[in-house]
Design a protein around this motif. Structure first.
Motif, PDB file in Angstrom:
ATOM      1  N   SER A 250       0.829  -1.213   0.000  1.00 44.59           N
ATOM      2  CA  SER A 250       0.000   0.000   0.000  1.00 44.59           C
ATOM      3  C   SER A 250       0.856   1.253   0.000  1.00 44.59           C
ATOM      4  O   SER A 250       0.526   2.249  -0.633  1.00 44.59           O
ATOM      5  CB  SER A 250      -0.917   0.027   1.231  1.00 44.59           C
ATOM      6  N   TYR A 251       1.967   1.190   0.741  1.00 42.85           N
ATOM      7  CA  TYR A 251       2.884   2.341   0.760  1.00 42.85           C
ATOM      8  C   TYR A 251       3.411   2.600  -0.648  1.00 42.85           C
ATOM      9  O   TYR A 251       3.521   3.749  -1.093  1.00 42.85           O
ATOM     10  CB  TYR A 251       4.068   2.079   1.700  1.00 42.85           C
TER      11      TYR A 251
ATOM     12  N   ALA B  29       1.963   1.616  -3.506  1.00 41.96           N
ATOM     13  CA  ALA B  29       0.853   2.006  -4.380  1.00 41.96           C
ATOM     14  C   ALA B  29       0.490   3.477  -4.194  1.00 41.96           C
ATOM     15  O   ALA B  29       0.134   4.171  -5.150  1.00 41.96           O
ATOM     16  CB  ALA B  29      -0.361   1.116  -4.104  1.00 41.96           C
ATOM     17  N   SER B  30       0.599   3.952  -2.959  1.00 41.71           N
ATOM     18  CA  SER B  30       0.220   5.340  -2.698  1.00 41.71           C
ATOM     19  C   SER B  30       1.312   6.315  -3.112  1.00 41.71           C
ATOM     20  O   SER B  30       1.078   7.509  -3.230  1.00 41.71           O
ATOM     21  CB  SER B  30      -0.082   5.526  -1.214  1.00 41.71           C
ATOM     22  N   GLY B  31       2.524   5.799  -3.323  1.00 37.84           N
ATOM     23  CA  GLY B  31       3.621   6.670  -3.724  1.00 37.84           C
ATOM     24  C   GLY B  31       4.555   7.033  -2.584  1.00 37.84           C
ATOM     25  O   GLY B  31       5.559   7.720  -2.791  1.00 37.84           O
ATOM     26  N   LEU B  32       4.243   6.589  -1.351  1.00 41.15           N
ATOM     27  CA  LEU B  32       5.123   6.914  -0.219  1.00 41.15           C
ATOM     28  C   LEU B  32       6.511   6.321  -0.432  1.00 41.15           C
ATOM     29  O   LEU B  32       7.515   6.980  -0.214  1.00 41.15           O
ATOM     30  CB  LEU B  32       4.515   6.390   1.084  1.00 41.15           C
TER      31      LEU B  32
END
Lengths: 188, 188
Positions: free
Chosen positions: B177-178, B180-183
């Motif tokens: 998720s990190y 995917a979100s760009g973090l």
DNA sequence: ACCTGAACACCGTTCAAGT
DNA sequence: ACCTGAACACCGTTCAAGT
């Protein structure tokens, strides 16, 4: 004057948020409340009983607070700001952290019943976050739950790291990075 | 056969990664190594001495590992995958976590010298991450350091949360998720 | 140099016994 | 119902004594 049991729980919560479940001591709790340690055992027969009561109450209070936030605003970004504010306030309260965050580190030393409550707290957070995220778009529930878990973990980590390095200012900076990167919807 | 001092440090590290600094006991360490607790005090006069030695060694080992990763590949995304792998392997090792992550929760109970080493560990992580991120673009160092701190906090939180809820699979999902979100830069 | 037994002053926890 | 004294099994630390 609150009754003894409630005062024990209040002191225990503050202690656990600063020092963890392991540091909970019947003797110190008793001293703070003004009774003998054996009296604390009258209300909570074992440390496990105290831990379960603490974690359950903590979750119930959190659920009530989250429900109030979700009702106070329909704007997801605003709700998420309020959510982050809960974690920030723990740091502002003498550098404390989320009780269940601390207990997550202590998992291996937790009685199973306490661990179950800690998981339930995490579930409540993730469920609430997923509900808020579902206001932003109509994708599958599973998509929002995955992101919700990531946000819960990231905010917990921000609190943990800030606790020993940078304090509230670091916490805010980290969360701002989460927003800038897109992990936490920031609105506009 | 390693010498006693090294064996004490190895057992202490494994214990601290599972139960924290507070759970470190000279008597138990002695039992695991096969000497008496007084002998442990010969090598580490006080618990603080042991804590400082442990945290310093932990940071030195981490720095060596990170340097090796940065040299093995020039691709930032690949380096970041290797970085995340370090945290995943702690979970795979009997659900342990980063020793300094645990100690971050215990900040208030740490002798100042130990706390300083825990901060130095975080600094080393953030510095290394900022170096890797600076390979992706030529923005100011401060931009990369802010993002580096956010990634360190987020990965630490993923480990903490996964430890009591979902294990390695949850950890991987959160990190995904990190990305995917760009973090966390994922390449391509 | 390295290890130990014994002692010290403490701790959290338990439980039978009091009121 | 509410509280307690006394005992238990620990803890970190010290130190004189062993090899």
């Amino acid at each position: 004057m609150q009754d003894t049991k409630e005062r024990i729980m209040a002191v225990a919560r503050a202690t656990a948020q600063a020092h963890g479940y392991g540091a909970l001591s019947f003797r110190e709790l008793a001293k703070a409340v003004g009774v003998r340690s054996a009296s604390v055992h009258y209300h909570f027969p074992t440390k496990e009983d105290l831990g379960v009561a603490l974690a359950r109450r903590y979750r119930e209070d959190a659920e009530a607070g989250l429900a109030a936030i979700a009702e106070a605003s329909t704007d997801p970004a605003q709700c998420l700001r309020a959510y982050v504010g809960i974690f920030r306030r723990a740091l502002e309260n003498d550098n404390r952290m989320c009780m269940c965050g601390f207990m997550a580190a202590e998992t291996d030393d937790l009685p199973e019943a306490v661990r179950a409550e800690v998981r339930a707290f995490a579930d409540a957070n993730v469920g609430w976050l997923a509900n808020i995220l579902s206001r932003t778009d109509g994708r599958d529930r599973s998509v929002h739950e995955a992101r919700a878990l990531a946000i819960y973990a990231a905010v917990s980590g921000a609190q943990l790291v800030a606790r020993c390095r940078g304090g509230v200012a670091a916490f805010e900076a980290i969360v701002e990075s989460y927003r800038a990167s897109g992990l936490i919807p920031a609105g506009q």
